[in-house]
Design a protein around this motif. Structure first.
Motif, PDB file in Angstrom:
ATOM      1  N   ARG A   1       0.831  -1.209   0.000  1.00 12.39           N
ATOM      2  CA  ARG A   1       0.000   0.000   0.000  1.00 12.39           C
ATOM      3  C   ARG A   1       0.860   1.251   0.000  1.00 12.39           C
ATOM      4  NH1 ARG A   1      -5.485  -0.520   0.805  1.00 12.39           N
ATOM      5  NH2 ARG A   1      -6.349   1.500   1.338  1.00 12.39           N
ATOM      6  N   ALA A   2       1.886   1.248   0.870  1.00 20.57           N
ATOM      7  CA  ALA A   2       2.740   2.434   0.967  1.00 20.57           C
ATOM      8  C   ALA A   2       3.511   2.645  -0.327  1.00 20.57           C
ATOM      9  CB  ALA A   2       3.711   2.266   2.136  1.00 20.57           C
ATOM     10  N   ILE A   3       4.034   1.552  -0.884  1.00 18.32           N
ATOM     11  CA  ILE A   3       4.789   1.682  -2.136  1.00 18.32           C
ATOM     12  C   ILE A   3       3.885   2.239  -3.222  1.00 18.32           C
ATOM     13  CG2 ILE A   3       5.949   0.380  -3.944  1.00 18.32           C
ATOM     14  CD1 ILE A   3       6.954  -1.512  -1.790  1.00 18.32           C
ATOM     15  N   MET A   4       2.676   1.682  -3.293  1.00 17.46           N
ATOM     16  CA  MET A   4       1.714   2.143  -4.297  1.00 17.46           C
ATOM     17  C   MET A   4       1.433   3.636  -4.107  1.00 17.46           C
ATOM     18  SD  MET A   4       0.230   0.386  -6.657  1.00 17.46           S
ATOM     19  CE  MET A   4      -1.122   0.491  -7.817  1.00 17.46           C
ATOM     20  N   ALA A   5       1.246   4.042  -2.851  1.00 16.03           N
ATOM     21  CA  ALA A   5       0.937   5.453  -2.580  1.00 16.03           C
ATOM     22  C   ALA A   5       2.079   6.343  -3.061  1.00 16.03           C
ATOM     23  CB  ALA A   5       0.697   5.668  -1.087  1.00 16.03           C
ATOM     24  N   ILE A   6       3.317   5.895  -2.846  1.00 17.97           N
ATOM     25  CA  ILE A   6       4.455   6.716  -3.281  1.00 17.97           C
ATOM     26  C   ILE A   6       4.505   6.773  -4.805  1.00 17.97           C
ATOM     27  CG2 ILE A   6       6.974   6.762  -3.385  1.00 17.97           C
ATOM     28  CD1 ILE A   6       7.025   5.738  -0.559  1.00 17.97           C
ATOM     29  N   LEU A   7       4.277   5.620  -5.447  1.00 16.90           N
ATOM     30  CA  LEU A   7       4.412   5.586  -6.902  1.00 16.90           C
ATOM     31  C   LEU A   7       3.307   6.372  -7.604  1.00 16.90           C
ATOM     32  CD1 LEU A   7       5.575   1.930  -7.577  1.00 16.90           C
ATOM     33  CD2 LEU A   7       6.914   3.976  -7.238  1.00 16.90           C
ATOM     34  N   ILE A   8       2.130   6.438  -6.973  1.00 18.94           N
ATOM     35  CA  ILE A   8       1.032   7.171  -7.609  1.00 18.94           C
ATOM     36  C   ILE A   8       1.119   8.668  -7.281  1.00 18.94           C
ATOM     37  CG2 ILE A   8      -1.499   7.311  -7.819  1.00 18.94           C
ATOM     38  CD1 ILE A   8      -0.526   4.757  -8.883  1.00 18.94           C
ATOM     39  N   SER A   9       1.875   9.011  -6.242  1.00 15.14           N
ATOM     40  CA  SER A   9       1.849  10.398  -5.775  1.00 15.14           C
ATOM     41  C   SER A   9       2.197  11.453  -6.837  1.00 15.14           C
ATOM     42  CB  SER A   9       2.746  10.560  -4.550  1.00 15.14           C
ATOM     43  OG  SER A   9       4.066  10.257  -4.874  1.00 15.14           O
ATOM     44  N   PRO A  10       3.071  11.198  -7.808  1.00 15.43           N
ATOM     45  CA  PRO A  10       3.317  12.265  -8.791  1.00 15.43           C
ATOM     46  C   PRO A  10       2.061  12.734  -9.518  1.00 15.43           C
ATOM     47  CG  PRO A  10       4.990  10.590  -8.991  1.00 15.43           C
ATOM     48  CD  PRO A  10       3.981  10.057  -8.037  1.00 15.43           C
ATOM     49  N   MET A  11       1.047  11.843  -9.579  1.00 19.21           N
ATOM     50  CA  MET A  11      -0.184  12.246 -10.258  1.00 19.21           C
ATOM     51  C   MET A  11      -1.062  13.088  -9.332  1.00 19.21           C
ATOM     52  SD  MET A  11      -2.851   9.684 -12.112  1.00 19.21           S
ATOM     53  CE  MET A  11      -3.964   9.333 -10.776  1.00 19.21           C
ATOM     54  N   ILE A  12      -0.929  12.852  -8.025  1.00 17.72           N
ATOM     55  CA  ILE A  12      -1.830  13.482  -7.063  1.00 17.72           C
ATOM     56  C   ILE A  12      -1.276  14.826  -6.580  1.00 17.72           C
ATOM     57  CG2 ILE A  12      -2.835  13.200  -4.786  1.00 17.72           C
ATOM     58  CD1 ILE A  12      -4.112  11.417  -6.832  1.00 17.72           C
ATOM     59  N   VAL A  13       0.018  14.861  -6.308  1.00 17.63           N
ATOM     60  CA  VAL A  13       0.615  16.100  -5.816  1.00 17.63           C
ATOM     61  C   VAL A  13       0.457  17.182  -6.889  1.00 17.63           C
ATOM     62  CG1 VAL A  13       2.786  17.174  -5.183  1.00 17.63           C
ATOM     63  CG2 VAL A  13       2.253  14.913  -4.353  1.00 17.63           C
ATOM     64  N   PRO A  14      -0.051  18.353  -6.504  1.00 14.99           N
ATOM     65  CA  PRO A  14      -0.244  19.403  -7.509  1.00 14.99           C
ATOM     66  C   PRO A  14       1.049  19.704  -8.255  1.00 14.99           C
ATOM     67  CG  PRO A  14      -1.282  20.039  -5.460  1.00 14.99           C
ATOM     68  CD  PRO A  14      -0.562  18.757  -5.192  1.00 14.99           C
ATOM     69  N   LEU A  15       0.895  19.924  -9.544  1.00 14.60           N
ATOM     70  CA  LEU A  15       2.077  20.148 -10.382  1.00 14.60           C
ATOM     71  C   LEU A  15       2.904  21.319  -9.890  1.00 14.60           C
ATOM     72  CD1 LEU A  15       0.845  19.520 -13.986  1.00 14.60           C
ATOM     73  CD2 LEU A  15       2.712  18.401 -12.802  1.00 14.60           C
ATOM     74  N   ILE A  16       2.233  22.315  -9.345  1.00 10.89           N
ATOM     75  CA  ILE A  16       2.989  23.496  -8.936  1.00 10.89           C
ATOM     76  C   ILE A  16       3.938  23.123  -7.794  1.00 10.89           C
ATOM     77  CG2 ILE A  16       1.282  24.316  -7.257  1.00 10.89           C
ATOM     78  CD1 ILE A  16       3.010  26.652  -9.603  1.00 10.89           C
ATOM     79  N   ILE A  17       3.511  22.188  -6.942  1.00 13.28           N
ATOM     80  CA  ILE A  17       4.373  21.772  -5.838  1.00 13.28           C
ATOM     81  C   ILE A  17       5.517  20.914  -6.360  1.00 13.28           C
ATOM     82  CG2 ILE A  17       4.430  20.409  -3.724  1.00 13.28           C
ATOM     83  CD1 ILE A  17       1.650  21.375  -3.132  1.00 13.28           C
ATOM     84  N   SER A  18       5.198  19.982  -7.254  1.00 14.47           N
ATOM     85  CA  SER A  18       6.268  19.191  -7.861  1.00 14.47           C
ATOM     86  C   SER A  18       7.274  20.115  -8.518  1.00 14.47           C
ATOM     87  CB  SER A  18       5.698  18.250  -8.911  1.00 14.47           C
ATOM     88  OG  SER A  18       4.543  17.631  -8.459  1.00 14.47           O
ATOM     89  N   ALA A  19       6.759  21.089  -9.259  1.00 11.81           N
ATOM     90  CA  ALA A  19       7.651  21.986  -9.994  1.00 11.81           C
ATOM     91  C   ALA A  19       8.525  22.786  -9.032  1.00 11.81           C
ATOM     92  CB  ALA A  19       6.825  22.923 -10.873  1.00 11.81           C
ATOM     93  N   THR A  20       7.913  23.283  -7.950  1.00 13.30           N
ATOM     94  CA  THR A  20       8.689  24.049  -6.975  1.00 13.30           C
ATOM     95  C   THR A  20       9.794  23.198  -6.382  1.00 13.30           C
ATOM     96  OG1 THR A  20       6.634  25.176  -6.426  1.00 13.30           O
ATOM     97  CG2 THR A  20       8.462  25.481  -4.924  1.00 13.30           C
ATOM     98  N   GLY A  21       9.417  21.990  -5.910  1.00  7.11           N
ATOM     99  CA  GLY A  21      10.406  21.107  -5.308  1.00  7.11           C
ATOM    100  C   GLY A  21      11.511  20.761  -6.282  1.00  7.11           C
ATOM    101  N   MET A  22      11.118  20.431  -7.509  1.00  6.99           N
ATOM    102  CA  MET A  22      12.120  20.054  -8.497  1.00  6.99           C
ATOM    103  C   MET A  22      13.039  21.223  -8.818  1.00  6.99           C
ATOM    104  SD  MET A  22       9.895  17.764 -11.072  1.00  6.99           S
ATOM    105  CE  MET A  22       9.415  16.090 -10.655  1.00  6.99           C
ATOM    106  N   TYR A  23      12.473  22.405  -8.861  1.00  7.91           N
ATOM    107  CA  TYR A  23      13.293  23.586  -9.143  1.00  7.91           C
ATOM    108  C   TYR A  23      14.363  23.762  -8.070  1.00  7.91           C
ATOM    109  CZ  TYR A  23      14.435  28.488  -9.924  1.00  7.91           C
ATOM    110  OH  TYR A  23      15.096  29.653 -10.148  1.00  7.91           O
ATOM    111  N   PHE A  24      13.962  23.648  -6.802  1.00  7.98           N
ATOM    112  CA  PHE A  24      14.929  23.780  -5.711  1.00  7.98           C
ATOM    113  C   PHE A  24      15.982  22.674  -5.786  1.00  7.98           C
ATOM    114  CE2 PHE A  24      11.438  25.802  -2.911  1.00  7.98           C
ATOM    115  CZ  PHE A  24      11.722  27.023  -3.462  1.00  7.98           C
ATOM    116  N   PHE A  25      15.485  21.437  -5.880  1.00  2.00           N
ATOM    117  CA  PHE A  25      16.379  20.289  -5.747  1.00  2.00           C
ATOM    118  C   PHE A  25      17.261  20.139  -6.983  1.00  2.00           C
ATOM    119  CE2 PHE A  25      17.243  15.672  -5.831  1.00  2.00           C
ATOM    120  CZ  PHE A  25      17.833  15.560  -4.591  1.00  2.00           C
ATOM    121  N   TYR A  26      16.671  20.286  -8.159  1.00  2.00           N
ATOM    122  CA  TYR A  26      17.458  20.099  -9.381  1.00  2.00           C
ATOM    123  C   TYR A  26      18.488  21.208  -9.560  1.00  2.00           C
ATOM    124  CZ  TYR A  26      14.356  16.334 -10.937  1.00  2.00           C
ATOM    125  OH  TYR A  26      13.645  15.160 -11.035  1.00  2.00           O
ATOM    126  N   SER A  27      18.194  22.394  -9.007  1.00  2.00           N
ATOM    127  CA  SER A  27      19.192  23.449  -9.145  1.00  2.00           C
ATOM    128  C   SER A  27      20.402  23.139  -8.261  1.00  2.00           C
ATOM    129  CB  SER A  27      18.599  24.810  -8.795  1.00  2.00           C
ATOM    130  OG  SER A  27      18.153  24.815  -7.473  1.00  2.00           O
TER     131      SER A  27
END
Lengths: 565, 396
Positions: free
Chosen positions: B226-252
């Motif tokens: 269940r936990a693994i599934m929740a993590i793997l599906i999360s990119p679809m659920i987490v708002p794109l703006i949050i993914s984008a913000t996090g990725m911007y910080f981390f990837y930079s």
């Protein structure tokens, strides 16, 4: 078939049958597998192997997602509380402010000004003071320009001493004599021998100079290291910063250098005599700061620095719920400065409206689709799936075309005479536009789960209810509707989750009144550069979404998400 | 409901037919009337005209003459429309004539009852058709915006709106210049090129990793499923703006911002939930004894996978891949954050174009994208049916 050798019991050795029979005979003994190990252990081993195999298959993806997705999210959460810039840029000031009572409304002690002088000077040389200025500017307006101004003006304090020492002896503004005074002789030799290739020999202080001239040694070392690593210049050829002269003055005024016998001893003794003489000019650090800007002698800036000196702060989170840190603790902002509470409320409200309109529009469609014969339903399903597969930007641009003042809807209404040409409806760049466009965009996400639930409702229930005498309405409300509620739930949570974090559509059709919290986050990332606040707003949004996600998992189960019917 | 006739039909009394037609005519007349200046007059004329037509068609001419009557109605209405408003009027008039011709006989002959069960009351029949009309309106809401974009992309002017020439079907009002711009302007061609460079690689990553993981997840004993599934599906659920913000910080931090691989990684991760969902769904119906049989006959796990399992789940894998592809091809928020000027993708170009409203070239791009999505939709549907057939489920 009666051949003795073929009967299981006659064969000695491990066959499955034998093992089972043996286990049956001796009730006390453990059940054995074919190879003689207890069955339980054997099964456990097989199970473990299976588990490991499954995990090995999952592992690459899990690691990939953790690194490229979960880690960034974690980084964002960290950024929302991280506040090391004040502590890193102004370490001495933060230490000196430790016992300063921000609530007292007084100016800090003179030591704080002294510490701030050294900190700001070094920060200005490293060009870090503007970054700190903009960081503090989020909390106190004017901090940015104050620090920029101070970066330019901080030299003036040291110049007072530099000029006097230089008047006494030209060597005080020369690179070589300073290096000889402060540097280790071995290092000077090595630096002289350095031919410009490879890395410079690292600067080292002379062994006893820190005891005689502690401040000077410290500042000169910072200067020399900075020259070597950041500028790539030899300290033997660069005149020290004026901050070193300030430090020298302080050391000479306090300490005793009469016992010093090292290099340039006469030069140092002369300077000591000059400092001791009555006509040596000095300037208090506080006055120096006052000359740079009046704001330095107002308590507010010190309160701000003190408040934001810890390495971690709740300040961004307080900001994102319209509060601020004050000397007295967290407090609500002024009425006219509160924007985020309103934005969160609006995001919630509009997401709810969008979810409700999706239910209203999606329910009849799902009902129709699940009650039509399969061939017709598949045909109509295409009308639902086509928008689902069409690019989000295409649909958003389509709504821009439809809703604008000269757009298709207004044109049609004007042509029909329902609206006067000079009184066209404003349907874009407001909440209405956002709600209509997003309802259209998210409607398939409502219809698909509803449809998959409704197609499992047996039609015989409805017929049974009717044959028992229920009216149409009762049949629907008491029999059909309760069975379709899981579909509504699944669709609503999905639509609500998706709409609460929408960015593109509100940005294009939302104007100013129809924007969501996401647009504000994007604004802070790309325009105002207040990343901490963006991260804090994002974290709050993330928590809301995760709670809904958890609810969705409880109610629907993540593995029951369906795509495309 | 099947197509069979459930209720014998009979001719309705003329009063009923004329009344319904008068109401419908009045409704249509209201719109035409307000367009011409007087709504009330429109209602009266429309109602009277339709009632009269219904009377003539039902009582005077009868059912035998249905075909000629309907053709005449189409022709007359089309000519009237043409005299009134030129070519658009001709088309509108023709449609009106066709609709009312059909409507008169549909109502008058009681044909609307034919496919309904006999015991329905008139109220229920009325509700049945009202419900259909409501659903039709919702379908119109769903599909119109996509349809409207298409003709506008042939606009000869640089407007986002229909010009009078376009409405008059004047060939001068139409042109292919936006398509020419789309295909020759380096801004757009570069954007298309970048999108086509990013999307397939991202798709490849998410499909290969995602399929493996889905197979792992479909096994019966997976600790923490269940936990693994929740993590793997999360990119679809987490708002794109949050993914984008996090990725911007981390990837930079790790130097991936503004690079090709940064965008590919981000898009791959965003596509993974779709692959997991579709492939897991396919695996639900997968008969595990097939792999056991293969193993029994001496095939090693790799051979078993490629020769037995893969062909059976291939439709699911491909449709997951198409989802991942469209996710990457359509993604704009993350690209806006971690992309760079040289790596502008097609959605980025459309987004900036929309914000600054540069030219209707966006609409040409949109039309092309709609065509692409129709192709993708068709392939996914075909694959889904094939998959269900392969797994022995019902073809529908």
């Amino acid at each position: 078939m009666t051949d003795a050798a073929t009967e299981p019991d006659k064969v000695t050795g491990p066959t499955p049958d034998n093992a089972l029979r043996a286990a049956d005979k001796e009730d006390s003994g453990p059940v054995l597998a074919a190879d003689g190990t207890p069955l339980k252990r054997s099964l456990n081993r097989a199970l473990r192997a299976q588990k490991i195999r499954a995990l090995m298959l999952i592992a690459p993806l899990l690691i990939f997602v953790l690194v490229s997705f979960i880690a960034p999210i974690g980084d964002m959460l960290f950024r929302s509380v991280e506040n090391q810039i004040v502590r890193d840029t102004l370490p001495r000031t933060v230490a000196a402010l430790a016992d300063y009572d921000a609530a007292s409304g007084e100016l800090p002690r003179d030591e704080v000004f002294e510490a701030a002088y050294y900190d700001v000077f070094f920060a200005a040389e490293r060009k870090e003071h503007t970054r700190l200025g903009s960081r503090l500017n989020y909390e106190k307006t004017g901090a940015s320009s104050l620090f920029r101004k101070s970066g330019r003006g901080i030299d003036d304090i040291g110049e007072v001493y530099l000029d006097q020492f230089e008047d006494l002896d030209e060597n005080w503004d020369e690179a070589r004599p300073w290096a000889e005074l402060m540097g280790d002789p071995d290092w000077i030799a090595a630096q002289d021998a350095w031919n410009g290739n490879g890395s410079m020999p690292e600067f080292e202080l002379r062994s006893d100079i820190s005891d005689i001239l502690p401040r000077t040694a410290e500042t000169y070392e910072i200067f020399a290291r900075f020259m070597q690593t950041e500028e790539g210049d030899s300290p033997l050829e660069e005149e020290p910063w004026s901050v070193v002269h300030t430090a020298l003055y302080q050391d000479l005024a306090e300490g005793d250098v009469s016992g010093y016998t090292g290099p340039r001893a006469d030069m140092l003794q002369a300077a000591d005599a000059l400092v001791a003489s009555a006509d040596f000019q000095t300037i208090a650090f506080r006055d120096g700061f006052e000359e740079i800007d009046e704001d330095w002698v107002a308590p507010e800036i010190w309160q701000t620095i003190k408040t934001y000196s810890p390495a971690y702060t709740s300040g961004y989170f307080l900001n994102s719920i319209d509060m601020q840190k004050t000397a007295e603790g967290p407090a609500l902002r002024d009425e006219d400065e509160r924007i985020y509470g309103l934005l969160f409320q609006r995001t919630m409200f509009m997401s709810l409206v969008i979810t409700l309109s999706c239910i209203l529009l999606g329910y009849p469609i799902s009902y129709l689709l699940s009650n039509l014969p399969a061939s017709k339903a598949n045909l109509l399903m295409i009308l639902v799936l086509l928008p689902f597969w069409t690019s989000l930007l295409v649909r958003t641009s389509a709504w821009k075309v439809m809703l604008q003042q000269q757009g298709v809807i207004n044109d049609t209404l004007v042509w029909l005479g329902l609206v006067a040409d000079d009184a066209r409806l404003t349907m874009i760049n407001n909440q209405f536009g956002t709600i209509v466009a997003m309802t259209h965009i998210l409607l398939p996400f409502m219809i698909l789960p509803m449809y998959s639930v409704m197609s499992t409702i047996p039609p015989s229930y409805v017929r049974a209810a009717k044959s028992l005498g229920a009216t149409n309405w009762t049949t629907f409300w008491r029999v059909y509707f309760p069975q379709s509620v899981p579909g509504i739930g699944a669709g609503s949570i999905l639509v609500f989750i998706l709409s609460i974090g929408y960015y593109i559509t509100p940005e294009i059709v939302g104007g100013t009144s129809g924007i969501f919290i996401s647009n504000r986050i994007a604004y802070h990332i790309s325009s105002s550069l207040n990343w901490g606040l963006a991260a804090a707003l994002g974290s709050i949004l993330l928590v809301v979404v995760l709670v809904l996600y958890w609810a969705y998992d409880k109610i629907v189960g993540i593995d029951n998400v369906k795509l495309g019917g | 409901m099947s197509e069979a006739i459930l209720t014998p039909i009979e001719k309705k009394p003329i009063g009923f037919t004329a009344g319904v037609l008068a109401a419908a005519g009045g409704f249509a007349g209201l719109f035409l009337g307000t367009a011409q200046g007087s709504g009330l007059l429109g209602i009266v004329i429309g109602a009277a005209l339709m009632a009269a037509l219904a009377f003539v068609a039902m009582q005077v001419l009868g059912e035998a003459l249905e075909k000629p009557v309907r053709w005449v109605m189409i022709a007359v209405a089309a000519v009237a429309g043409f005299l009134f408003n030129g070519i658009p009027g001709l088309i509108m008039g023709g449609l009106f004539g066709w609709f009312f011709g059909w409507f008169i006989y549909w109502v008058g002959m009681g044909r609307y009852r034919a496919h309904l069960v006999p015991y329905l009351t008139p109220g229920q029949v009325l509700w049945h058709y009202t419900f259909r009309v409501i659903c039709g309106a919702i379908f119109v809401f769903l599909i119109t915006p996509i349809i409207v974009v298409m003709p506008l992309s042939f606009n000869a002017e640089d407007f986002f709106t229909f010009t009078p020439e376009m409405l008059a079907f004047d060939p001068a009002g139409y042109s292919l210049k936006h398509y020419r711009d789309f295909l020759t302007n380096p801004e757009w061609t570069n954007a298309v090129k970048n999108s086509l460079l990013v999307a397939p690689v991202a798709t490849l990553i998410s499909v290969s990793l995602g399929t493996l993981a889905a197979i792992g997840l479909s096994q019966s004993h997976v600790p923490g499923k269940r936990a693994i599934m929740a993590i793997l599906i999360s990119p679809m659920i987490v708002p794109l703006i949050i993914s984008a913000t996090g990725m911007y910080f981390f990837y930079s931090k790790i130097g991936l911002v503004g690079t090709y691989w940064g965008i590919v990684l981000a898009h791959a991760v965003l596509g993974i939930p779709f692959v997991i969902i579709t492939v897991t769904a396919t695996l639900v119906g997968f008969d595990r004894s097939l792999t056991r049989a293969a193993a029994n006959m001496g095939a090693n796990p790799v051979t078993t996978f490629f020769k037995v399992q893969m062909p059976l789940i291939l439709p699911g894998v491909i449709s997951g891949g198409l989802f991942a592809f469209i996710t990457s091809f359509d993604e704009v928020v993350v690209v806006l954050f971690i992309g760079s000027a040289e790596l502008q993708t097609l959605p980025w170009q459309m987004f900036t174009g929309l914000r600054e409203q540069i030219s209707p070239t966006i609409l040409a791009a949109a039309t092309i994208l709609v065509a692409i999505s129709i192709c993708l939709l068709t392939s996914v549907e075909i694959l889904r049916r094939r998959s269900e057939r392969l797994r022995g489920m019902s073809p529908s």
